[in-house]
Every structure is written in structure tokens, then in C-alpha cells.
Design a protein around this motif. Sequence first.
Motif, short mmCIF file in Angstrom:
data_model
loop_
_atom_site.label_atom_id
_atom_site.label_comp_id
_atom_site.label_asym_id
_atom_site.label_seq_id
_atom_site.Cartn_x
_atom_site.Cartn_y
_atom_site.Cartn_z
N LEU A 67 0.82 -1.21 0.00
CA LEU A 67 0.00 0.00 0.00
C LEU A 67 0.86 1.26 0.00
N LEU A 68 1.91 1.25 0.79
CA LEU A 68 2.78 2.43 0.90
C LEU A 68 3.89 2.46 -0.15
N ARG A 69 3.95 1.41 -0.97
CA ARG A 69 4.96 1.30 -2.04
C ARG A 69 6.38 1.44 -1.50
N THR A 70 6.69 0.67 -0.46
CA THR A 70 8.02 0.71 0.15
C THR A 70 9.02 -0.05 -0.72
N GLU A 71 10.28 -0.05 -0.27
CA GLU A 71 11.34 -0.72 -1.03
C GLU A 71 11.12 -2.23 -1.12
N SER A 72 10.60 -2.83 -0.06
CA SER A 72 10.36 -4.28 -0.11
C SER A 72 9.26 -4.61 -1.13
N ALA A 73 8.28 -3.75 -1.28
CA ALA A 73 7.24 -3.97 -2.30
C ALA A 73 7.82 -3.79 -3.69
N ASP A 74 8.70 -2.81 -3.85
CA ASP A 74 9.35 -2.62 -5.16
C ASP A 74 10.27 -3.78 -5.48
N ALA A 75 10.96 -4.32 -4.46
CA ALA A 75 11.85 -5.46 -4.69
C ALA A 75 11.07 -6.69 -5.13
N GLU A 76 9.84 -6.83 -4.69
CA GLU A 76 9.00 -7.97 -5.08
C GLU A 76 8.15 -7.66 -6.31
N SER A 77 8.32 -6.50 -6.88
CA SER A 77 7.55 -6.07 -8.06
C SER A 77 6.04 -6.15 -7.82
N ALA A 78 5.62 -5.69 -6.66
CA ALA A 78 4.19 -5.65 -6.37
C ALA A 78 3.56 -4.60 -7.27
N GLY A 79 2.58 -5.01 -8.03
CA GLY A 79 2.00 -4.13 -9.04
C GLY A 79 0.84 -3.29 -8.54
N VAL A 80 0.22 -2.63 -9.49
CA VAL A 80 -0.90 -1.74 -9.21
C VAL A 80 -2.10 -2.52 -8.68
N LEU A 81 -2.34 -3.72 -9.19
CA LEU A 81 -3.48 -4.51 -8.72
C LEU A 81 -3.38 -4.81 -7.22
N ALA A 82 -2.19 -5.17 -6.77
CA ALA A 82 -2.01 -5.44 -5.34
C ALA A 82 -2.21 -4.18 -4.51
N THR A 83 -1.75 -3.05 -5.03
CA THR A 83 -1.94 -1.78 -4.32
C THR A 83 -3.41 -1.40 -4.26
N LEU A 84 -4.11 -1.52 -5.37
CA LEU A 84 -5.55 -1.23 -5.39
C LEU A 84 -6.31 -2.18 -4.47
N PHE A 85 -5.94 -3.45 -4.50
CA PHE A 85 -6.61 -4.41 -3.64
C PHE A 85 -6.43 -4.06 -2.17
N THR A 86 -5.23 -3.72 -1.77
CA THR A 86 -4.97 -3.38 -0.37
C THR A 86 -5.72 -2.11 0.03
N ALA A 87 -5.72 -1.10 -0.83
CA ALA A 87 -6.45 0.13 -0.54
C ALA A 87 -7.95 -0.12 -0.43
N PHE A 88 -8.50 -0.90 -1.35
CA PHE A 88 -9.92 -1.20 -1.30
C PHE A 88 -10.26 -2.09 -0.10
N THR A 89 -9.36 -2.97 0.28
CA THR A 89 -9.61 -3.81 1.46
C THR A 89 -9.75 -2.95 2.70
N LEU A 90 -8.84 -2.01 2.88
CA LEU A 90 -8.92 -1.14 4.05
C LEU A 90 -10.13 -0.22 3.97
N THR A 91 -10.43 0.29 2.79
CA THR A 91 -11.53 1.23 2.63
C THR A 91 -12.89 0.57 2.83
N PHE A 92 -13.11 -0.56 2.17
CA PHE A 92 -14.45 -1.14 2.16
C PHE A 92 -14.62 -2.32 3.12
#
Length: 178
Positions: A67-92
Motif C-alpha cells: 500500500l505504501l509502495r516501500t522498497e520491499s514492495a518494489d523489490a517484489e515487483s508488487a504491481g498496481v493490482l495489489a496496491t488497489l486491492f490493499t487500498a480497497f480492502t482497508l476502505t471497504f
Amino acid sequence: MNGRPPHSYDREGDLSHYRSVFEAIERRVIPEVVITRLTPYLLVLVSAAVLGVVLPHTGGAHGYDVLLRTESADAESAGVLATLFTAFTLTFTVVAASIARLVRRFRWAALALAGNGVTTVFGVLAIWARQSLAPTATVAGPSIGLYLGAVAALLSTVLWARVVFTRPPEQPGPAHRG
């Protein structure tokens, strides 16, 4: 005297002087939904969604890292879908569902249903994107947090659908009555 107490009205059962009180109560009660039986399940699903954000989503990247797009997320190539999913999980799945449970209003329940439906789609797509990496990819696939969050969003969608679609139809308001 005619045998009636001095405070009685001419007609028995005449409650017209209470009409405005009854209409105010009706306006307050009609938009409410009944969630009482589902409260323990909602509590478990909100907790599971929060736990899904705390647990690893892929490799060493936790949900909050994605969600915060930290270095560990960049190292794992976490994409936009994972970021959207995490944001929507917390929101809804967490916030909107908690508010809907507290205020018991139909609008919040419908928002929680729609938001959790979209969250489920993003979760399934995020899992699919992590599982369909190239065979030569050096990053990890989906992890327990991603699965837990997707299942929590799916089950929350089912619960909110049950609340929204089993709601009794609204009675016509005071302006629509004869």
C-alpha cells in the motif's frame, strides 16, 4: 358528564394529533437494516482483512508495504493490482463495513456490498497476476496475506448481499399515502 375522563377525545382511538410523531419515527426506522445476527461474522471478517494487510502479500512484502509502495514492495515487483486491492480492502472491507455495522443504515450497507464486490475482483486479479509470472521471474508468488484478504472480501460481499437483499421493501412515505 358522559362517563369519559376530561382528557379523552370525541372519537375513540383518535390518534391524529400523534401523526407527526409517528411519521418522524417512521422516517428514522425505515432506512435501518438489521445486522444483529451477522455481527460476530462481520467482526471476524474485518479482523481477517486487517490481518491480511499485516501478513506478507508476496515474498517479504507485507500488505502495508504494498500500500505504501516501500522498497520491499518494489523489490517484489508488487504491481498496481495489489496496491488497489490493499487500498480497497482497508476502505471497504474494514472501514465501510465497520461504519455500516455501527450506523445500520441501508446506504452504508449497500456501499459496503458494492465496495467489497470490487475488492474481491481486485483480489482475484492480484492473485492471478502473481501466479502468472514468467517462469524466469525471480520474485515470489502470492502469499498468505493476499489470499486471506481476498477470502475476507469475498465472504464480506456475501454477508452484505444477504443484508441488502433481504431488506424488507420500503413502505410509501407519508406524502404518498391517501
